[in-house]
Design a protein around this motif. Structure first.
Motif, PDB file in Angstrom:
ATOM      1  N   LEU A  43       0.824  -1.214   0.000  1.00 51.76           N
ATOM      2  CA  LEU A  43       0.000   0.000   0.000  1.00 51.76           C
ATOM      3  C   LEU A  43       0.858   1.264   0.000  1.00 51.76           C
ATOM      4  O   LEU A  43       0.590   2.200  -0.774  1.00 51.76           O
ATOM      5  CB  LEU A  43      -0.935  -0.001   1.209  1.00 51.76           C
ATOM      6  CG  LEU A  43      -1.979  -1.130   1.255  1.00 51.76           C
ATOM      7  CD1 LEU A  43      -2.760  -1.069   2.555  1.00 51.76           C
ATOM      8  CD2 LEU A  43      -2.914  -1.044   0.062  1.00 51.76           C
ATOM      9  N   GLN A  44       1.860   1.304   0.848  1.00 48.70           N
ATOM     10  CA  GLN A  44       2.700   2.503   0.903  1.00 48.70           C
ATOM     11  C   GLN A  44       3.432   2.709  -0.420  1.00 48.70           C
ATOM     12  O   GLN A  44       3.545   3.846  -0.912  1.00 48.70           O
ATOM     13  CB  GLN A  44       3.717   2.386   2.045  1.00 48.70           C
ATOM     14  CG  GLN A  44       4.501   3.678   2.287  1.00 48.70           C
ATOM     15  CD  GLN A  44       3.601   4.844   2.681  1.00 48.70           C
ATOM     16  OE1 GLN A  44       2.897   4.783   3.688  1.00 48.70           O
ATOM     17  NE2 GLN A  44       3.595   5.898   1.870  1.00 48.70           N
ATOM     18  N   GLN A  45       3.913   1.622  -1.005  1.00 52.34           N
ATOM     19  CA  GLN A  45       4.588   1.728  -2.300  1.00 52.34           C
ATOM     20  C   GLN A  45       3.638   2.286  -3.349  1.00 52.34           C
ATOM     21  O   GLN A  45       4.023   3.141  -4.153  1.00 52.34           O
ATOM     22  CB  GLN A  45       5.108   0.364  -2.736  1.00 52.34           C
ATOM     23  CG  GLN A  45       5.828   0.385  -4.074  1.00 52.34           C
ATOM     24  CD  GLN A  45       6.326  -1.000  -4.490  1.00 52.34           C
ATOM     25  OE1 GLN A  45       6.414  -1.906  -3.678  1.00 52.34           O
ATOM     26  NE2 GLN A  45       6.639  -1.161  -5.760  1.00 52.34           N
ATOM     27  N   ALA A  46       2.393   1.804  -3.354  1.00 52.84           N
ATOM     28  CA  ALA A  46       1.406   2.294  -4.325  1.00 52.84           C
ATOM     29  C   ALA A  46       1.130   3.777  -4.129  1.00 52.84           C
ATOM     30  O   ALA A  46       1.046   4.543  -5.101  1.00 52.84           O
ATOM     31  CB  ALA A  46       0.120   1.490  -4.201  1.00 52.84           C
ATOM     32  N   LEU A  47       1.003   4.199  -2.882  1.00 49.36           N
ATOM     33  CA  LEU A  47       0.770   5.623  -2.599  1.00 49.36           C
ATOM     34  C   LEU A  47       1.961   6.459  -3.050  1.00 49.36           C
ATOM     35  O   LEU A  47       1.790   7.524  -3.658  1.00 49.36           O
ATOM     36  CB  LEU A  47       0.522   5.824  -1.109  1.00 49.36           C
ATOM     37  CG  LEU A  47      -0.782   5.239  -0.549  1.00 49.36           C
ATOM     38  CD1 LEU A  47      -0.804   5.371   0.967  1.00 49.36           C
ATOM     39  CD2 LEU A  47      -2.001   5.921  -1.168  1.00 49.36           C
ATOM     40  N   ASP A  48       3.167   5.995  -2.763  1.00 50.16           N
ATOM     41  CA  ASP A  48       4.374   6.729  -3.153  1.00 50.16           C
ATOM     42  C   ASP A  48       4.495   6.844  -4.669  1.00 50.16           C
ATOM     43  O   ASP A  48       5.067   7.809  -5.184  1.00 50.16           O
ATOM     44  CB  ASP A  48       5.620   6.038  -2.596  1.00 50.16           C
ATOM     45  CG  ASP A  48       5.699   6.091  -1.076  1.00 50.16           C
ATOM     46  OD1 ASP A  48       4.978   6.906  -0.476  1.00 50.16           O
ATOM     47  OD2 ASP A  48       6.465   5.295  -0.500  1.00 50.16           O
ATOM     48  N   MET A  49       3.958   5.853  -5.376  1.00 50.32           N
ATOM     49  CA  MET A  49       4.034   5.857  -6.835  1.00 50.32           C
ATOM     50  C   MET A  49       2.941   6.699  -7.479  1.00 50.32           C
ATOM     51  O   MET A  49       2.895   6.839  -8.692  1.00 50.32           O
ATOM     52  CB  MET A  49       3.966   4.421  -7.366  1.00 50.32           C
ATOM     53  CG  MET A  49       5.169   3.573  -6.992  1.00 50.32           C
ATOM     54  SD  MET A  49       5.013   1.843  -7.539  1.00 50.32           S
ATOM     55  CE  MET A  49       5.094   2.056  -9.330  1.00 50.32           C
ATOM     56  N   VAL A  61      -1.261   0.304   9.337  1.00 54.23           N
ATOM     57  CA  VAL A  61      -0.827   1.405  10.206  1.00 54.23           C
ATOM     58  C   VAL A  61      -0.647   2.694   9.407  1.00 54.23           C
ATOM     59  O   VAL A  61      -0.394   3.752   9.994  1.00 54.23           O
ATOM     60  CB  VAL A  61       0.496   1.038  10.911  1.00 54.23           C
ATOM     61  CG1 VAL A  61       0.310  -0.168  11.805  1.00 54.23           C
ATOM     62  CG2 VAL A  61       1.621   0.789   9.898  1.00 54.23           C
ATOM     63  N   ILE A  62      -0.782   2.605   8.088  1.00 52.06           N
ATOM     64  CA  ILE A  62      -0.613   3.785   7.239  1.00 52.06           C
ATOM     65  C   ILE A  62      -1.784   4.735   7.450  1.00 52.06           C
ATOM     66  O   ILE A  62      -2.953   4.337   7.354  1.00 52.06           O
ATOM     67  CB  ILE A  62      -0.516   3.379   5.752  1.00 52.06           C
ATOM     68  CG1 ILE A  62       0.657   2.434   5.529  1.00 52.06           C
ATOM     69  CG2 ILE A  62      -0.380   4.609   4.869  1.00 52.06           C
ATOM     70  CD1 ILE A  62       0.703   1.822   4.145  1.00 52.06           C
ATOM     71  N   ASP A  63      -1.469   5.977   7.753  1.00 46.08           N
ATOM     72  CA  ASP A  63      -2.505   6.990   7.987  1.00 46.08           C
ATOM     73  C   ASP A  63      -2.697   7.801   6.710  1.00 46.08           C
ATOM     74  O   ASP A  63      -1.908   8.708   6.418  1.00 46.08           O
ATOM     75  CB  ASP A  63      -2.086   7.897   9.152  1.00 46.08           C
ATOM     76  CG  ASP A  63      -3.167   8.934   9.473  1.00 46.08           C
ATOM     77  OD1 ASP A  63      -4.322   8.733   9.048  1.00 46.08           O
ATOM     78  OD2 ASP A  63      -2.840   9.934  10.142  1.00 46.08           O
ATOM     79  N   SER A  64      -3.702   7.443   5.946  1.00 46.09           N
ATOM     80  CA  SER A  64      -3.957   8.141   4.684  1.00 46.09           C
ATOM     81  C   SER A  64      -5.427   8.037   4.327  1.00 46.09           C
ATOM     82  O   SER A  64      -6.016   6.956   4.410  1.00 46.09           O
ATOM     83  CB  SER A  64      -3.111   7.543   3.555  1.00 46.09           C
ATOM     84  OG  SER A  64      -3.462   8.117   2.308  1.00 46.09           O
ATOM     85  N   ASP A  65      -6.002   9.170   3.936  1.00 47.73           N
ATOM     86  CA  ASP A  65      -7.404   9.153   3.506  1.00 47.73           C
ATOM     87  C   ASP A  65      -7.538   8.609   2.086  1.00 47.73           C
ATOM     88  O   ASP A  65      -8.648   8.529   1.545  1.00 47.73           O
ATOM     89  CB  ASP A  65      -8.026  10.547   3.608  1.00 47.73           C
ATOM     90  CG  ASP A  65      -7.288  11.595   2.789  1.00 47.73           C
ATOM     91  OD1 ASP A  65      -6.327  11.230   2.060  1.00 47.73           O
ATOM     92  OD2 ASP A  65      -7.650  12.785   2.872  1.00 47.73           O
ATOM     93  N   ARG A  66      -6.419   8.202   1.484  1.00 44.94           N
ATOM     94  CA  ARG A  66      -6.452   7.601   0.148  1.00 44.94           C
ATOM     95  C   ARG A  66      -6.507   6.079   0.222  1.00 44.94           C
ATOM     96  O   ARG A  66      -6.474   5.412  -0.806  1.00 44.94           O
ATOM     97  CB  ARG A  66      -5.235   8.052  -0.651  1.00 44.94           C
ATOM     98  CG  ARG A  66      -5.288   9.531  -1.060  1.00 44.94           C
ATOM     99  CD  ARG A  66      -3.906  10.102  -1.308  1.00 44.94           C
ATOM    100  NE  ARG A  66      -3.170   9.352  -2.324  1.00 44.94           N
ATOM    101  CZ  ARG A  66      -1.839   9.390  -2.454  1.00 44.94           C
ATOM    102  NH1 ARG A  66      -1.110  10.090  -1.597  1.00 44.94           N
ATOM    103  NH2 ARG A  66      -1.251   8.700  -3.413  1.00 44.94           N
TER     104      ARG A  66
END
Length: 426
Positions: A43-49, A61-66
């Motif tokens: 998930l974090q990798q996808a958000l960073d991309m 544990v990732i805090d993101s409204d996405r």
């Protein structure tokens, strides 16, 4: 988040991806899970991309409204696909079968694309992930959709129909493929026949190859049938030439006395006639049908005719089962040439029938005249001394390199997992 809310986001970001290696900025990433992967870990990798949103079904544990939490990411993907499908009032043509479904899908798409904006399955993305992804890739201005459906067990095609909602359907054939999952040949017919069950219940239209009696049985009760075949049907045709590339003639239903294809093998005749049949059903004119079929070039190791030095190679190594293997060997035996070489890989997912089915292939081989025979895979047993045998494609490749064949005609075929195309890749 429910499907309607998710679809609202999809309309703003109409591109879906399930693999971070292919992710583009603005995609919606669905974190799917399988035996050897878990998209929730990326998930974090996808958000960073640059993913617009990530659909996940595990706590993070990732805090993101996405990040959108759902009960099951795969079910959410399929429900989203159904929501998108419901926006269209166009023909949705579903194609399944044991052999030839991808080639038929490609030919049908080529013909329809000559006259309509046509969306179709990319490659062979025809499973529980590929089918919804195909549906979600359909643009709002599409006029036709052609959806390939693969299956290796019963109830699979039925599940695809629930969100594909086909208006038309075609079963190429029912052969000895995935016998382990289907539970035998009758299980194959029942599983593939789920497409016709859906069409029967929803007043759809079925395209039937008249030469196979079992397709008439499977389609009984469907009110609208369009038929094609070699002898009888709304469209009929025959092989004109099959020494190299296949040339066919349509003998009824279209003014097409000669279609010179770039396909190999008379076993492709039903696939060509299916494309003609569907084209005529949707009023594509004969000239466009001819140009589309003659322009189609097979790829991805499907019925390809290649030249390697002085050798001519038929590369048909994308997949194999007893039905398609026998058809390929028989077709090859009737082609011109005095240095015919068979390089054949194993056939997978045959269950308890595997050893016997491989023995039948060996028996067929022994009935013919061959310059050399190479078999690859553990289920070819008790072979005569004149047949070369290797455990994998690498061994066969070394043999091929060292043999120094010249002016030979070579058939290369096997199941996908055998990777038989590697034999000639040097």
């Amino acid at each position: 988040m429910n499907t309607d809310e998710l679809y609202h986001l999809f309309l703003q970001y109409p591109s879906v991806e399930t693999d971070t290696r292919k992710l583009k900025k603005g995609d919606i990433f669905f974190a799917l899970k399988g035996p050897n992967f878990n998209g929730n870990h990326y998930l974090q990798q996808a958000l960073d991309m640059g993913a617009a949103y990530c659909v996940a079904d595990e706590a993070t544990v990732i805090d993101s409204d996405r990040i959108i939490q759902v009960d099951d990411s795969l079910v959410a993907l399929q429900q989203l696909a159904k929501k998108h499908r419901m926006q269209f009032q166009i023909p949705f043509i579903a194609i399944t079968g044991s052999n030839g479904k991808t080639t038929t899908k490609e030919l049908v798409s080529e013909v329809l694309s000559s006259s309509y904006k046509t969306s179709t399955t990319y490659g062979n993305l025809n499973n529980h992930i590929g089918v919804p992804l195909t549906i979600l890739s359909i643009a709002k201005d599409a006029e036709m959709a052609v959806i390939e459906m693969g299956a290796n067990h019963q109830k699979e095609i039925a599940s695809y129909c629930e969100y594909t909602m086909p208006t038309h359907g075609l079963i190429t054939n029912c052969g000895k493929a995935h016998l382990e999952g289907f539970g035998g040949e009758e299980g194959v017919k029942k599983g593939k026949g789920e497409l016709f069950d859906y069409l029967r219940a929803h007043r759809g239209i079925a395209f039937i190859y008249n030469d196979y009696d079992y397709l008439h049985t499977l389609s009984a009760g469907i009110q609208q049938l369009v038929t094609y075949g070699e002898k009888t049907g709304d469209i009929t045709g025959e092989v004109k030439a099959d020494n190299g590339f296949l040339e066919v003639a349509v003998t009824k239903g279209a003014a097409l006395p000669s279609i010179k294809t770039q396909l190999v093998g008379g076993y492709n005749l039903p696939n060509i006639l299916a494309a003609v049949c569907i084209g005529k059903t949707f009023k594509v004119n004969d000239d466009k049908i001819k140009i589309a079929l003659e322009s189609y070039e097979p790829s991805n190791s499907r019925s390809q005719l290649l030249n390697k030095g002085t050798n001519k190679i038929i590369l048909d190594a994308y997949n194999a089962n007893p039905t398609s293997m026998k058809a390929a060997i028989n077709n090859f035996s009737h082609m011109d040439g005095d240095k015919k070489v068979l390089i054949l890989g194993g056939m997978m997912e045959l269950g308890e029938s595997s050893i016997a089915e491989h023995a039948e292939i060996v028996k067929l081989i022994e009935s013919g005249q061959w310059y050399k025979v190479v078999l690859v895979g553990k289920d070819y047993l008790d072979l005569p001394s004149n047949i070369f045998h290797f455990s994998d494609a690498a061994g066969a490749r070394d043999w091929f390199r060292n043999e120094g064949l010249e002016n030979a005609q070579i058939l290369v075929k096997g199941s996908r997992s055998m990777q038989m195309e590697k034999v000639i890749a040097w």
